[in-house]
Design a protein around this motif. Structure first.
Motif, PDB file in Angstrom:
ATOM      1  N   SER A 159       1.971   1.705  -3.419  1.00  0.00           N
ATOM      2  CA  SER A 159       0.856   2.173  -4.248  1.00  0.00           C
ATOM      3  C   SER A 159       0.814   3.692  -4.282  1.00  0.00           C
ATOM      4  O   SER A 159       0.573   4.304  -5.327  1.00  0.00           O
ATOM      5  CB  SER A 159      -0.463   1.622  -3.701  1.00  0.00           C
ATOM      6  N   SER A 214      -3.789   4.308   4.665  1.00  0.00           N
ATOM      7  CA  SER A 214      -4.368   3.896   3.383  1.00  0.00           C
ATOM      8  C   SER A 214      -5.885   3.969   3.414  1.00  0.00           C
ATOM      9  O   SER A 214      -6.525   4.309   2.422  1.00  0.00           O
ATOM     10  CB  SER A 214      -3.912   2.471   3.032  1.00  0.00           C
ATOM     11  N   ALA A 229      -2.564  -4.475  -3.420  1.00  0.00           N
ATOM     12  CA  ALA A 229      -2.865  -3.186  -2.794  1.00  0.00           C
ATOM     13  C   ALA A 229      -4.356  -3.108  -2.487  1.00  0.00           C
ATOM     14  O   ALA A 229      -5.188  -3.500  -3.306  1.00  0.00           O
ATOM     15  CB  ALA A 229      -2.453  -2.053  -3.723  1.00  0.00           C
ATOM     16  N   ASN A 285       0.828  -1.207   0.000  1.00  0.00           N
ATOM     17  CA  ASN A 285       0.000   0.000   0.000  1.00  0.00           C
ATOM     18  C   ASN A 285       0.865   1.260   0.000  1.00  0.00           C
ATOM     19  O   ASN A 285       0.519   2.272  -0.625  1.00  0.00           O
ATOM     20  CB  ASN A 285      -0.939   0.015   1.207  1.00  0.00           C
ATOM     21  N   CYS A 340       3.511   4.808  -6.541  1.00  0.00           N
ATOM     22  CA  CYS A 340       3.144   4.571  -7.937  1.00  0.00           C
ATOM     23  C   CYS A 340       2.245   5.684  -8.470  1.00  0.00           C
ATOM     24  O   CYS A 340       2.373   6.117  -9.619  1.00  0.00           O
ATOM     25  CB  CYS A 340       2.427   3.222  -8.072  1.00  0.00           C
ATOM     26  N   GLU A 341       1.344   6.138  -7.607  1.00  0.00           N
ATOM     27  CA  GLU A 341       0.394   7.147  -8.047  1.00  0.00           C
ATOM     28  C   GLU A 341       1.080   8.444  -8.475  1.00  0.00           C
ATOM     29  O   GLU A 341       0.648   9.105  -9.417  1.00  0.00           O
ATOM     30  CB  GLU A 341      -0.614   7.419  -6.926  1.00  0.00           C
ATOM     31  N   VAL A 359       0.837  -0.128  -9.752  1.00  0.00           N
ATOM     32  CA  VAL A 359       1.139  -0.935  -8.578  1.00  0.00           C
ATOM     33  C   VAL A 359       0.931  -2.423  -8.842  1.00  0.00           C
ATOM     34  O   VAL A 359       1.663  -3.271  -8.309  1.00  0.00           O
ATOM     35  CB  VAL A 359       0.309  -0.476  -7.360  1.00  0.00           C
ATOM     36  N   GLU A 360      -0.038  -2.773  -9.694  1.00  0.00           N
ATOM     37  CA  GLU A 360      -0.257  -4.188  -9.994  1.00  0.00           C
ATOM     38  C   GLU A 360       0.910  -4.758 -10.787  1.00  0.00           C
ATOM     39  O   GLU A 360       1.319  -5.912 -10.580  1.00  0.00           O
ATOM     40  CB  GLU A 360      -1.577  -4.379 -10.744  1.00  0.00           C
TER      41      GLU A 360
END
Length: 320
Positions: free
Chosen positions: A238, A310, A268, A235, A241-242, A248-249
Protein backbone atom coordinates in the motif's frame (compact mmCIF):
# COMPACT_ATOMS: atom_id res chain seq x y z
CA UNK A 1 -12.55 -45.83 21.83
CA UNK A 2 -14.20 -44.48 24.97
CA UNK A 3 -17.88 -43.52 24.82
CA UNK A 4 -18.12 -39.87 25.78
CA UNK A 5 -21.08 -39.00 27.99
CA UNK A 6 -19.99 -35.76 29.63
CA UNK A 7 -17.78 -32.86 28.57
CA UNK A 8 -16.61 -30.01 30.79
CA UNK A 9 -15.12 -26.77 29.49
CA UNK A 10 -13.21 -24.57 31.92
CA UNK A 11 -13.55 -21.03 30.62
CA UNK A 12 -16.76 -19.45 29.36
CA UNK A 13 -15.15 -16.86 27.13
CA UNK A 14 -15.10 -16.26 23.39
CA UNK A 15 -13.60 -19.68 22.58
CA UNK A 16 -15.06 -21.98 25.21
CA UNK A 17 -18.63 -20.70 25.10
CA UNK A 18 -19.36 -20.93 21.35
CA UNK A 19 -17.25 -24.07 20.84
CA UNK A 20 -19.10 -26.03 23.48
CA UNK A 21 -22.55 -24.77 22.56
CA UNK A 22 -22.01 -26.11 19.05
CA UNK A 23 -20.75 -29.44 20.43
CA UNK A 24 -23.88 -29.65 22.59
CA UNK A 25 -26.18 -28.95 19.65
CA UNK A 26 -24.42 -31.41 17.35
CA UNK A 27 -24.06 -34.13 20.00
CA UNK A 28 -27.40 -34.25 21.85
CA UNK A 29 -26.43 -37.47 23.66
CA UNK A 30 -23.47 -35.72 25.36
CA UNK A 31 -23.98 -33.48 28.38
CA UNK A 32 -21.83 -30.36 28.05
CA UNK A 33 -21.11 -28.11 31.04
CA UNK A 34 -19.27 -24.80 30.62
CA UNK A 35 -17.80 -23.51 33.88
CA UNK A 36 -16.11 -20.29 34.93
CA UNK A 37 -15.07 -18.52 38.13
CA UNK A 38 -16.73 -15.33 36.86
CA UNK A 39 -20.27 -15.44 38.26
CA UNK A 40 -21.46 -12.49 36.16
CA UNK A 41 -20.33 -14.21 32.97
CA UNK A 42 -22.11 -17.44 33.87
CA UNK A 43 -25.22 -15.49 34.82
CA UNK A 44 -25.16 -13.86 31.40
CA UNK A 45 -24.82 -17.23 29.62
CA UNK A 46 -27.92 -18.35 31.49
CA UNK A 47 -29.88 -15.24 30.48
CA UNK A 48 -31.33 -13.78 27.29
CA UNK A 49 -28.39 -11.37 27.06
CA UNK A 50 -25.33 -13.49 26.29
CA UNK A 51 -21.92 -12.12 27.32
CA UNK A 52 -20.68 -12.17 23.71
CA UNK A 53 -22.39 -11.53 20.40
CA UNK A 54 -21.96 -13.81 17.43
CA UNK A 55 -24.52 -14.23 14.64
CA UNK A 56 -26.45 -17.43 15.29
CA UNK A 57 -25.05 -18.02 18.77
CA UNK A 58 -28.27 -17.14 20.62
CA UNK A 59 -30.27 -19.68 18.62
CA UNK A 60 -27.72 -22.43 19.25
CA UNK A 61 -27.68 -21.73 23.00
CA UNK A 62 -31.46 -21.65 23.27
CA UNK A 63 -31.82 -24.91 21.35
CA UNK A 64 -29.97 -26.93 23.99
CA UNK A 65 -29.53 -24.86 27.17
CA UNK A 66 -31.10 -26.71 30.09
CA UNK A 67 -31.26 -29.93 28.05
CA UNK A 68 -27.70 -31.06 27.47
CA UNK A 69 -25.96 -27.68 27.75
CA UNK A 70 -25.32 -26.07 31.14
CA UNK A 71 -23.40 -23.05 32.42
CA UNK A 72 -22.16 -23.17 35.99
CA UNK A 73 -19.65 -21.90 38.54
CA UNK A 74 -19.44 -25.36 40.12
CA UNK A 75 -16.11 -26.21 38.53
CA UNK A 76 -15.15 -29.11 40.79
CA UNK A 77 -18.29 -31.17 40.15
CA UNK A 78 -18.03 -30.58 36.42
CA UNK A 79 -14.42 -31.81 36.44
CA UNK A 80 -15.28 -34.92 38.45
CA UNK A 81 -18.16 -35.88 36.16
CA UNK A 82 -16.49 -35.22 32.80
CA UNK A 83 -14.90 -37.71 30.44
CA UNK A 84 -13.29 -34.88 28.44
CA UNK A 85 -12.15 -31.60 29.98
CA UNK A 86 -11.44 -28.63 27.71
CA UNK A 87 -9.14 -25.92 29.07
CA UNK A 88 -10.21 -22.69 27.42
CA UNK A 89 -8.83 -19.91 29.60
CA UNK A 90 -6.97 -16.74 28.73
CA UNK A 91 -3.24 -16.86 27.89
CA UNK A 92 -2.24 -13.18 28.03
CA UNK A 93 1.20 -11.87 27.20
CA UNK A 94 3.51 -11.69 30.21
CA UNK A 95 3.70 -8.26 31.83
CA UNK A 96 6.81 -9.00 33.93
CA UNK A 97 9.64 -11.48 34.30
CA UNK A 98 11.40 -13.50 31.60
CA UNK A 99 9.68 -13.02 28.27
CA UNK A 100 7.89 -9.83 29.35
CA UNK A 101 5.91 -8.35 26.48
CA UNK A 102 6.29 -11.40 24.23
CA UNK A 103 5.91 -14.77 25.96
CA UNK A 104 2.51 -16.22 26.83
CA UNK A 105 1.61 -16.23 30.51
CA UNK A 106 0.39 -19.75 31.35
CA UNK A 107 -0.67 -19.06 34.93
CA UNK A 108 -4.36 -19.72 34.21
CA UNK A 109 -3.57 -22.92 32.29
CA UNK A 110 -1.41 -24.11 35.18
CA UNK A 111 -4.12 -23.23 37.72
CA UNK A 112 -6.65 -25.32 35.75
CA UNK A 113 -4.25 -28.26 35.61
CA UNK A 114 -3.69 -28.11 39.38
CA UNK A 115 -7.43 -27.96 40.04
CA UNK A 116 -8.04 -30.95 37.76
CA UNK A 117 -5.27 -32.92 39.49
CA UNK A 118 -6.72 -32.05 42.89
CA UNK A 119 -10.36 -32.98 42.32
CA UNK A 120 -10.43 -35.51 39.46
CA UNK A 121 -10.45 -39.28 39.79
CA UNK A 122 -10.21 -42.03 37.20
CA UNK A 123 -9.35 -41.47 33.55
CA UNK A 124 -9.63 -38.01 31.98
CA UNK A 125 -8.87 -36.64 28.54
CA UNK A 126 -7.67 -33.06 29.03
CA UNK A 127 -7.73 -30.84 25.95
CA UNK A 128 -5.95 -27.54 25.32
CA UNK A 129 -8.34 -25.19 23.51
CA UNK A 130 -6.49 -22.02 24.47
CA UNK A 131 -3.75 -20.69 22.20
CA UNK A 132 -0.56 -21.87 23.88
CA UNK A 133 3.16 -21.96 23.12
CA UNK A 134 4.76 -25.18 21.93
CA UNK A 135 5.18 -27.78 24.68
CA UNK A 136 2.59 -26.22 26.98
CA UNK A 137 1.02 -29.68 27.15
CA UNK A 138 4.22 -30.89 28.80
CA UNK A 139 3.64 -28.42 31.65
CA UNK A 140 0.14 -29.80 32.14
CA UNK A 141 1.45 -33.38 32.10
CA UNK A 142 4.10 -32.56 34.71
CA UNK A 143 1.47 -31.10 37.03
CA UNK A 144 -0.66 -34.23 36.64
CA UNK A 145 2.34 -36.52 37.10
CA UNK A 146 3.16 -34.77 40.39
CA UNK A 147 -0.23 -35.84 41.77
CA UNK A 148 0.01 -38.55 44.39
CA UNK A 149 -3.39 -40.00 43.42
CA UNK A 150 -3.01 -43.62 42.39
CA UNK A 151 -6.43 -43.65 40.67
CA UNK A 152 -5.89 -40.64 38.38
CA UNK A 153 -4.83 -41.28 34.80
CA UNK A 154 -4.96 -38.87 31.92
CA UNK A 155 -4.11 -37.98 28.35
CA UNK A 156 -3.40 -34.41 27.27
CA UNK A 157 -4.44 -33.36 23.76
CA UNK A 158 -4.07 -30.16 21.77
CA UNK A 159 -7.17 -29.02 19.89
CA UNK A 160 -6.72 -25.34 18.93
CA UNK A 161 -9.60 -23.23 17.66
CA UNK A 162 -9.62 -21.40 14.34
CA UNK A 163 -12.46 -18.91 14.79
CA UNK A 164 -12.95 -15.49 13.27
CA UNK A 165 -15.09 -12.83 14.95
CA UNK A 166 -18.44 -12.50 13.22
CA UNK A 167 -18.33 -15.99 11.67
CA UNK A 168 -17.57 -18.15 14.72
CA UNK A 169 -20.69 -20.31 14.56
CA UNK A 170 -20.28 -21.02 10.87
CA UNK A 171 -16.57 -21.68 11.44
CA UNK A 172 -17.47 -24.23 14.11
CA UNK A 173 -20.22 -25.93 12.14
CA UNK A 174 -18.36 -25.91 8.82
CA UNK A 175 -14.66 -25.91 9.70
CA UNK A 176 -11.86 -25.98 7.16
CA UNK A 177 -10.29 -28.55 9.46
CA UNK A 178 -10.31 -29.80 13.02
CA UNK A 179 -6.79 -30.23 14.39
CA UNK A 180 -6.07 -32.71 17.18
CA UNK A 181 -2.60 -33.44 18.52
CA UNK A 182 -1.60 -36.05 21.05
CA UNK A 183 0.98 -38.59 22.12
CA UNK A 184 2.13 -41.15 19.59
CA UNK A 185 1.66 -43.86 22.23
CA UNK A 186 -1.23 -46.33 22.01
CA UNK A 187 -3.01 -44.48 24.82
CA UNK A 188 -2.47 -41.14 23.12
CA UNK A 189 -3.85 -42.41 19.83
CA UNK A 190 -6.92 -43.83 21.59
CA UNK A 191 -7.54 -40.43 23.19
CA UNK A 192 -7.26 -38.77 19.77
CA UNK A 193 -9.82 -41.24 18.37
CA UNK A 194 -12.18 -40.47 21.23
CA UNK A 195 -12.07 -36.71 20.65
CA UNK A 196 -12.23 -37.21 16.87
CA UNK A 197 -15.39 -39.23 17.41
CA UNK A 198 -17.05 -36.21 19.04
CA UNK A 199 -16.31 -33.94 16.08
CA UNK A 200 -17.23 -36.60 13.53
CA UNK A 201 -20.86 -36.22 14.60
CA UNK A 202 -20.90 -33.36 12.09
CA UNK A 203 -17.39 -32.90 10.63
CA UNK A 204 -16.31 -35.24 7.78
CA UNK A 205 -13.50 -37.50 8.95
CA UNK A 206 -11.22 -36.28 6.14
CA UNK A 207 -11.32 -32.81 7.72
CA UNK A 208 -10.08 -34.09 11.09
CA UNK A 209 -6.30 -33.75 11.04
CA UNK A 210 -4.31 -35.63 13.67
CA UNK A 211 -0.71 -34.81 14.58
CA UNK A 212 1.66 -35.07 17.49
CA UNK A 213 1.00 -32.63 20.30
CA UNK A 214 3.77 -30.21 19.44
CA UNK A 215 2.77 -29.95 15.77
CA UNK A 216 -0.78 -29.08 16.78
CA UNK A 217 0.32 -26.37 19.22
CA UNK A 218 2.74 -24.85 16.69
CA UNK A 219 0.19 -25.02 13.86
CA UNK A 220 -2.11 -22.60 15.68
CA UNK A 221 0.66 -20.03 16.21
CA UNK A 222 1.87 -20.51 12.64
CA UNK A 223 -1.59 -20.05 11.13
CA UNK A 224 -2.04 -16.72 12.90
CA UNK A 225 1.52 -15.66 12.04
CA UNK A 226 0.95 -16.38 8.33
CA UNK A 227 -2.31 -14.41 8.32
CA UNK A 228 -0.59 -11.51 10.11
CA UNK A 229 2.21 -11.72 7.56
CA UNK A 230 -0.27 -11.30 4.68
CA UNK A 231 -1.73 -8.17 6.29
CA UNK A 232 1.72 -6.67 6.84
CA UNK A 233 2.67 -7.59 3.28
CA UNK A 234 -0.30 -5.87 1.65
CA UNK A 235 0.18 -2.85 3.92
CA UNK A 236 3.78 -2.58 2.72
CA UNK A 237 2.55 -2.69 -0.88
CA UNK A 238 0.00 0.00 0.00
CA UNK A 239 2.87 2.36 0.81
CA UNK A 240 4.45 1.53 -2.55
CA UNK A 241 1.14 2.14 -4.32
CA UNK A 242 0.86 5.57 -2.77
CA UNK A 243 4.15 6.78 -4.27
CA UNK A 244 3.72 5.08 -7.66
CA UNK A 245 0.10 5.91 -8.38
CA UNK A 246 -1.07 2.31 -8.23
CA UNK A 247 -4.34 1.41 -6.47
CA UNK A 248 -3.74 -1.08 -3.65
CA UNK A 249 -7.26 -2.51 -3.95
CA UNK A 250 -6.72 -3.20 -7.63
CA UNK A 251 -3.34 -4.78 -6.91
CA UNK A 252 -4.85 -6.93 -4.14
CA UNK A 253 -7.65 -8.06 -6.44
CA UNK A 254 -5.22 -8.86 -9.22
CA UNK A 255 -2.92 -10.99 -7.12
CA UNK A 256 -5.82 -12.50 -5.16
CA UNK A 257 -7.20 -14.11 -8.32
CA UNK A 258 -4.05 -16.21 -8.46
CA UNK A 259 -5.09 -19.53 -6.94
CA UNK A 260 -1.66 -19.95 -5.42
CA UNK A 261 -2.19 -16.76 -3.40
CA UNK A 262 -5.94 -16.39 -2.84
CA UNK A 263 -7.87 -13.27 -1.92
CA UNK A 264 -8.30 -13.55 1.84
CA UNK A 265 -6.43 -11.23 4.24
CA UNK A 266 -5.28 -8.97 1.42
CA UNK A 267 -7.23 -5.94 2.62
CA UNK A 268 -4.90 -3.03 3.38
CA UNK A 269 -5.75 -1.76 6.84
CA UNK A 270 -4.54 0.03 9.94
CA UNK A 271 -2.58 -2.82 11.42
CA UNK A 272 -3.81 -6.31 12.23
CA UNK A 273 -6.84 -5.42 14.31
CA UNK A 274 -8.05 -7.59 17.18
CA UNK A 275 -5.78 -8.99 19.88
CA UNK A 276 -4.62 -12.39 18.63
CA UNK A 277 -2.31 -11.78 15.70
CA UNK A 278 0.24 -9.54 17.39
CA UNK A 279 0.16 -11.59 20.59
CA UNK A 280 0.74 -14.85 18.74
CA UNK A 281 3.48 -13.49 16.47
CA UNK A 282 5.29 -12.09 19.51
CA UNK A 283 4.97 -15.47 21.19
CA UNK A 284 6.45 -17.12 18.08
CA UNK A 285 9.34 -14.62 18.11
CA UNK A 286 10.06 -15.38 21.75
CA UNK A 287 9.96 -19.12 21.07
CA UNK A 288 12.47 -18.75 18.23
CA UNK A 289 14.78 -16.62 20.36
CA UNK A 290 14.79 -19.10 23.23
CA UNK A 291 15.75 -21.85 20.76
CA UNK A 292 18.56 -19.70 19.30
CA UNK A 293 16.79 -19.35 15.95
CA UNK A 294 17.66 -15.67 15.78
CA UNK A 295 17.31 -15.22 12.00
CA UNK A 296 13.83 -16.72 12.14
CA UNK A 297 12.94 -14.46 15.07
CA UNK A 298 14.15 -11.41 13.13
CA UNK A 299 12.00 -12.41 10.16
CA UNK A 300 8.82 -12.49 12.23
CA UNK A 301 9.88 -9.35 14.13
CA UNK A 302 9.79 -7.56 10.80
CA UNK A 303 6.13 -8.55 10.39
CA UNK A 304 5.39 -6.79 13.69
CA UNK A 305 7.55 -3.82 12.70
CA UNK A 306 5.63 -3.35 9.43
CA UNK A 307 2.33 -3.57 11.31
CA UNK A 308 3.35 -0.95 13.85
CA UNK A 309 4.66 1.20 11.02
CA UNK A 310 1.31 1.16 9.24
CA UNK A 311 -0.41 2.30 12.43
CA UNK A 312 2.07 5.17 12.87
CA UNK A 313 1.69 6.27 9.27
CA UNK A 314 -2.10 6.36 9.63
CA UNK A 315 -1.83 8.39 12.83
CA UNK A 316 0.11 10.97 10.79
CA UNK A 317 -2.79 11.25 8.38
CA UNK A 318 -1.42 9.00 5.67
CA UNK A 319 -3.63 6.17 4.39
CA UNK A 320 -1.82 2.85 4.44
Amino acid sequence: MMQVKRICCIGAGYVGGPSCTVIAQMCPEITVTVVDVNEDRIRAWNSEQLPIFEPGLQAVVESCRGKNLFFSTNINDAIRDADIIFISVNTPTKTFGIGKGRAADLKYIEACARQIAEVADGYKIVVEKSTVPVRAAEIIRRIFSASIKFNLSFQVLSNPEFLAEGTAINDLKNPDRVLIGGDETLEGQEAIKTLSGVYEHWVPSNKVITTNTWSSELSKLTANAFLAQRISSINSISALCEVTGADVEEVAHAIGTDKRIGSRFLKASIGFGGSCFQKDVLNLIYLCETLNLHDVAKYWQQVIKLDLGSIKEHSRGRIV
